[in-house]
Design a protein around this motif. Structure first.
Motif, mmCIF file in Angstrom:
data_model
loop_
_atom_site.group_PDB
_atom_site.id
_atom_site.type_symbol
_atom_site.label_atom_id
_atom_site.label_comp_id
_atom_site.label_asym_id
_atom_site.label_seq_id
_atom_site.Cartn_x
_atom_site.Cartn_y
_atom_site.Cartn_z
ATOM 1 N N GLU A 56 69.241 102.942 74.747
ATOM 2 C CA GLU A 56 70.093 102.210 73.810
ATOM 3 C C GLU A 56 70.806 101.045 74.491
ATOM 4 O O GLU A 56 71.073 100.022 73.865
ATOM 5 N N THR A 57 71.128 101.205 75.757
ATOM 6 C CA THR A 57 71.733 100.106 76.503
ATOM 7 C C THR A 57 70.647 99.105 76.853
ATOM 8 O O THR A 57 69.752 99.393 77.631
ATOM 9 N N ASN A 58 70.710 97.925 76.265
ATOM 10 C CA ASN A 58 69.683 96.908 76.461
ATOM 11 C C ASN A 58 70.279 95.750 77.249
ATOM 12 O O ASN A 58 71.020 94.941 76.707
ATOM 13 N N LEU A 59 69.968 95.680 78.538
ATOM 14 C CA LEU A 59 70.536 94.644 79.401
ATOM 15 C C LEU A 59 69.630 93.429 79.550
ATOM 16 O O LEU A 59 70.099 92.340 79.855
ATOM 17 N N SER A 60 68.336 93.614 79.339
ATOM 18 C CA SER A 60 67.371 92.551 79.629
ATOM 19 C C SER A 60 66.937 91.764 78.397
ATOM 20 O O SER A 60 66.218 90.771 78.525
ATOM 21 N N GLY A 61 67.342 92.223 77.204
ATOM 22 C CA GLY A 61 66.946 91.518 75.994
ATOM 23 C C GLY A 61 65.553 91.850 75.506
ATOM 24 O O GLY A 61 65.033 91.208 74.603
ATOM 25 N N ARG A 62 64.932 92.877 76.103
ATOM 26 C CA ARG A 62 63.593 93.275 75.675
ATOM 27 C C ARG A 62 63.665 94.347 74.596
ATOM 28 O O ARG A 62 64.710 94.905 74.323
ATOM 29 N N ASP A 63 62.501 94.627 74.018
ATOM 30 C CA ASP A 63 62.434 95.642 72.971
ATOM 31 C C ASP A 63 61.061 96.303 73.019
ATOM 32 O O ASP A 63 60.210 95.944 73.851
ATOM 33 N N ILE A 64 60.844 97.271 72.153
ATOM 34 C CA ILE A 64 59.546 97.919 72.049
ATOM 35 C C ILE A 64 58.484 96.842 71.794
ATOM 36 O O ILE A 64 58.650 95.994 70.927
ATOM 37 N N GLY A 65 57.411 96.883 72.566
ATOM 38 C CA GLY A 65 56.343 95.906 72.395
ATOM 39 C C GLY A 65 56.441 94.703 73.297
ATOM 40 O O GLY A 65 55.549 93.852 73.296
ATOM 41 N N SER A 66 57.511 94.604 74.107
ATOM 42 C CA SER A 66 57.605 93.500 75.074
ATOM 43 C C SER A 66 56.565 93.694 76.177
ATOM 44 O O SER A 66 56.139 94.822 76.452
ATOM 45 N N PRO A 67 56.152 92.607 76.835
ATOM 46 C CA PRO A 67 55.105 92.717 77.863
ATOM 47 C C PRO A 67 55.634 93.236 79.193
ATOM 48 O O PRO A 67 56.838 93.441 79.365
ATOM 49 N N VAL A 68 54.720 93.424 80.131
ATOM 50 C CA VAL A 68 55.092 93.781 81.496
ATOM 51 C C VAL A 68 55.860 92.619 82.124
ATOM 52 O O VAL A 68 55.919 91.524 81.573
ATOM 53 N N THR A 69 56.394 92.832 83.300
ATOM 54 C CA THR A 69 57.094 91.772 84.020
ATOM 55 C C THR A 69 56.141 91.075 84.987
ATOM 56 O O THR A 69 55.038 91.564 85.272
ATOM 57 N N ASN A 70 56.591 89.938 85.518
ATOM 58 C CA ASN A 70 55.775 89.220 86.497
ATOM 59 C C ASN A 70 55.547 90.050 87.760
ATOM 60 O O ASN A 70 54.478 90.000 88.371
ATOM 61 N N LEU A 71 56.546 90.843 88.149
ATOM 62 C CA LEU A 71 56.410 91.649 89.363
ATOM 63 C C LEU A 71 55.381 92.763 89.174
ATOM 64 O O LEU A 71 54.586 93.048 90.073
ATOM 65 N N ILE A 72 55.374 93.383 87.994
ATOM 66 C CA ILE A 72 54.381 94.418 87.706
ATOM 67 C C ILE A 72 52.973 93.828 87.754
ATOM 68 O O ILE A 72 52.054 94.412 88.326
ATOM 69 N N LEU A 73 52.801 92.647 87.144
ATOM 70 C CA LEU A 73 51.492 91.985 87.174
ATOM 71 C C LEU A 73 51.046 91.722 88.600
ATOM 72 O O LEU A 73 49.888 91.948 88.962
ATOM 73 N N LYS A 74 51.960 91.238 89.419
ATOM 74 C CA LYS A 74 51.628 90.920 90.809
ATOM 75 C C LYS A 74 51.226 92.176 91.584
ATOM 76 O O LYS A 74 50.264 92.175 92.342
ATOM 77 N N MET A 75 51.962 93.272 91.354
ATOM 78 C CA MET A 75 51.642 94.521 92.041
ATOM 79 C C MET A 75 50.289 95.055 91.609
ATOM 80 O O MET A 75 49.504 95.553 92.425
ATOM 81 N N LEU A 76 50.000 94.970 90.315
ATOM 82 C CA LEU A 76 48.710 95.443 89.813
ATOM 83 C C LEU A 76 47.575 94.586 90.353
ATOM 84 O O LEU A 76 46.503 95.095 90.703
ATOM 85 N N LYS A 77 47.788 93.271 90.422
ATOM 86 C CA LYS A 77 46.763 92.352 90.910
ATOM 87 C C LYS A 77 46.458 92.594 92.380
ATOM 88 O O LYS A 77 45.302 92.622 92.802
ATOM 89 N N GLU A 78 47.514 92.788 93.172
ATOM 90 C CA GLU A 78 47.341 92.925 94.624
ATOM 91 C C GLU A 78 47.050 94.351 95.051
ATOM 92 O O GLU A 78 46.574 94.578 96.162
ATOM 93 N N GLY A 79 47.353 95.313 94.183
ATOM 94 C CA GLY A 79 47.143 96.706 94.549
ATOM 95 C C GLY A 79 48.118 97.213 95.585
ATOM 96 O O GLY A 79 47.875 98.201 96.265
ATOM 97 N N LYS A 80 49.280 96.519 95.726
ATOM 98 C CA LYS A 80 50.234 96.895 96.760
ATOM 99 C C LYS A 80 50.914 98.232 96.496
ATOM 100 O O LYS A 80 51.478 98.833 97.393
ATOM 101 N N SER A 81 50.892 98.675 95.245
ATOM 102 C CA SER A 81 51.565 99.926 94.898
ATOM 103 C C SER A 81 50.657 101.137 95.082
ATOM 104 O O SER A 81 51.037 102.257 94.766
#
Length: 233
Positions: A56-81
């Motif tokens: 319920e506390t929404n600090l980032s302004g996102r909602d259900i259906g918002s996309p991933v973040t740039n950092l998540i994309l980068k981690m998935l692309k590089e396989g660093k995680s």
């Protein structure tokens, strides 16, 4: 029925079965950690509509259906995680510019593939004032943010915002307006965006083309050149 109700129904219908058990954890952590903490559940099998639950506390302004973040994309692309269970205390930036302290737990299936991420974003501004006050008396120190390679995480509410923030960050380093860029300079931007995983998103090419003041066909040509160069290395 209002739009928010429809979004909540979407979570019930479309949430990955393996992630469903984490939905109640989002609500639980949200209540336990309070008003200065946002809990987000991402389904990374649907990058364009990744957010499937939010406290319920929404600090980032996102909602259900918002996309991933740039950092998540980068981690998935590089396989660093690949060999990590979580990352903690790095910098996240909300759309309004608020700097948050962010941490992410990777949710894996039985094949050890990342299918989701449980993210905690904390607004530390109140806490920092308390710590600054206490440090004068008992030497309490602030936890330091981990040094993560640029870019920091942009908590974007839409694919368009995600693309714009990613491009703005890279173009800012070049210091040349997109409409004045040469083909070589645009190619460099496309290569960096590709490295950051932005083209993992469906429908992103048209947004990138608009932001870089060029055509979709040109973006595809640049991407083809980037892949050929990488293939020859």
């Amino acid at each position: 029925m209002d739009e928010r109700c429809l979004m909540n129904i979407r979570v019930v219908i479309f949430i990955n079965a393996e992630l469903a058990k984490y939905k109640d954890l989002v609500a639980f952590l949200g209540e336990v950690l309070g008003d200065d903490t946002e809990i987000i559940l991402h389904d990374v099998t649907d990058l364009e509509n990744s957010v499937v639950a939010i406290s319920e506390t929404n600090l980032s302004g996102r909602d259900i259906g918002s996309p991933v973040t740039n950092l998540i994309l980068k981690m998935l692309k590089e396989g660093k995680s690949r060999n990590k269970s979580f990352i903690t205390n790095y910098e996240g930036i909300a759309k309004d510019g608020t700097v948050l302290r962010s941490s992410t737990f990777f949710i894996r299936n039985d094949k050890n593939e990342i299918i989701g991420m449980l993210c905690i974003n904390i607004d530390y501004r109140k806490m920092e004032k308390v710590i600054d006050y206490l440090s004068k008396f008992v030497g309490v120190k602030k936890p330091e943010l981990k040094k993560i390679e640029e870019p920091v995480e942009h908590l974007s509410p839409s694919i368009e915002d995600l693309a714009k923030s990613s491009i703005k960050e890279i173009v800012g380093g070049v210091n040349i307006p997109p409409e004045r860029m040469s083909q070589e300079e645009r190619l460099e931007i496309i290569e960096k965006l590709n490295e950051n995983g932005i083209f993992l998103l469906k429908g992103i090419v048209s947004i990138v083309a608009e932001e870089l003041c060029t055509s979709e066909a040109s973006i595809y040509r640049y991407l083809s050149k980037v892949k050929k160069v990488r293939g020859s290395v």
